[in-house]
Design a protein around this motif. Sequence first.
Motif, mmCIF file in Angstrom:
data_model
loop_
_atom_site.group_PDB
_atom_site.id
_atom_site.type_symbol
_atom_site.label_atom_id
_atom_site.label_comp_id
_atom_site.label_asym_id
_atom_site.label_seq_id
_atom_site.Cartn_x
_atom_site.Cartn_y
_atom_site.Cartn_z
ATOM 1 N N UNK A 166 -9.940 -1.315 1.802
ATOM 2 C CA UNK A 166 -9.974 -0.982 0.374
ATOM 3 C C UNK A 166 -8.745 -0.159 0.018
ATOM 4 N N UNK A 167 -8.918 1.024 -0.528
ATOM 5 C CA UNK A 167 -7.763 1.827 -0.940
ATOM 6 C C UNK A 167 -7.468 2.963 0.020
ATOM 7 N N UNK B 235 -4.648 7.975 1.066
ATOM 8 C CA UNK B 235 -4.251 7.028 0.021
ATOM 9 C C UNK B 235 -2.738 6.986 -0.170
ATOM 10 N N UNK B 236 -2.033 7.964 0.408
ATOM 11 C CA UNK B 236 -0.584 8.030 0.212
ATOM 12 C C UNK B 236 0.197 8.119 1.527
ATOM 13 N N UNK B 237 -0.483 8.092 2.662
ATOM 14 C CA UNK B 237 0.109 8.128 4.004
ATOM 15 C C UNK B 237 0.745 9.472 4.345
ATOM 16 N N UNK B 238 0.539 10.442 3.488
ATOM 17 C CA UNK B 238 1.131 11.760 3.727
ATOM 18 C C UNK B 238 0.096 12.889 3.714
ATOM 19 N N UNK C 2 0.845 -1.195 0.000
ATOM 20 C CA UNK C 2 0.000 0.000 0.000
ATOM 21 C C UNK C 2 0.879 1.244 0.000
ATOM 22 N N UNK C 3 0.523 2.196 -0.858
ATOM 23 C CA UNK C 3 1.150 3.526 -0.888
ATOM 24 C C UNK C 3 2.675 3.446 -0.989
#
Length: 320
Positions: A118-119, A143-146, A52-53
């Motif tokens: 999910x996403x 969705x990108x951890x940032x 993920x990410x």
Amino acid sequence: MLATYQGGGPGFPLYRSEDDGRTWAKQSSVPDAGTASGVYLQPFLYELPRAFAGLPKGALLFACNWLGTNFGSTNIQLYASTDSGLTWQFLSTVAQGGPANTTNGATPVWEPFLLLHNDNLICYYSDQRDPNFGQKLAHQTSKDLRTWGPIVDDATGTAYAERPGMTTVARLKGDLWIMTYEFGEPDDPENPDQDNYSYHVHYRIAKDPESFRFSPDIPLLDHNGSAPNGAPVVSWSQSGGVNGTIVVTGNDDQDFFINRELGAPGAWTRFSSPMPAGYSRFTIPLDGPGAPENRGLVFVITGAQYGKSGPVEAGIISLG
């Protein structure tokens, strides 16, 4: 197995066991000892079940609450490790609030809990920043951890003085999810005094872990009408029948509270065990896919009860 706890600063000590939890050795700190500064609270350690990410399956995420420079703020922070927890990288601040203060009217944030669904990576937390509530439960997703999306409410009280707090979430059989939390309410609602509150455990059931706000608030009561109190943690075991077993723990009880009917309100019973009571006593069912020899076994790790001192202890209980 990896474990951490609050109180071993700076940051959090990360301990490692290679013999199913029988012996432990400190392997690192989160954040890394050379960069940790100030006071950190409320750790949550999470292993990614899939890539993920940009992080691989099995990478570790770690959320905590940093109290800021000179205790000037509360900050839900997210870290990641791709080497089994030896080193850690700061990723982002999920939410920022005022100084650490549990008084209604103050504006801190507390108690992160992570879930990949999910996403989205969901970060649940307790939020005192909404002027309409002394405290509520909310989440944000990334969705990108940032970067993080808008605040979404998960549970609010019906009166300002009520304080739902300390979200934990588990997936049940099929597409059902359960969220447990302590529901802080004054013993005398007409004259609310924060020195005289009860924190009985409540829960919600939903088909989407981002939609608990649409589900009814349900007090958790056993067959005798007793409620666990404070710092609940929930998990789900595949054992115990066609619906599996929900396991809930609270600060004030050495007993666990179990439900084998997917959270039906009248189906909660006490389950005694030798494991001592503790604040946010954590449970990890060991009977996942590919582990039939562990059927009905639950790993338990706990520190002391709130306001008390004691060791960090681990053990295994059987739901049989």
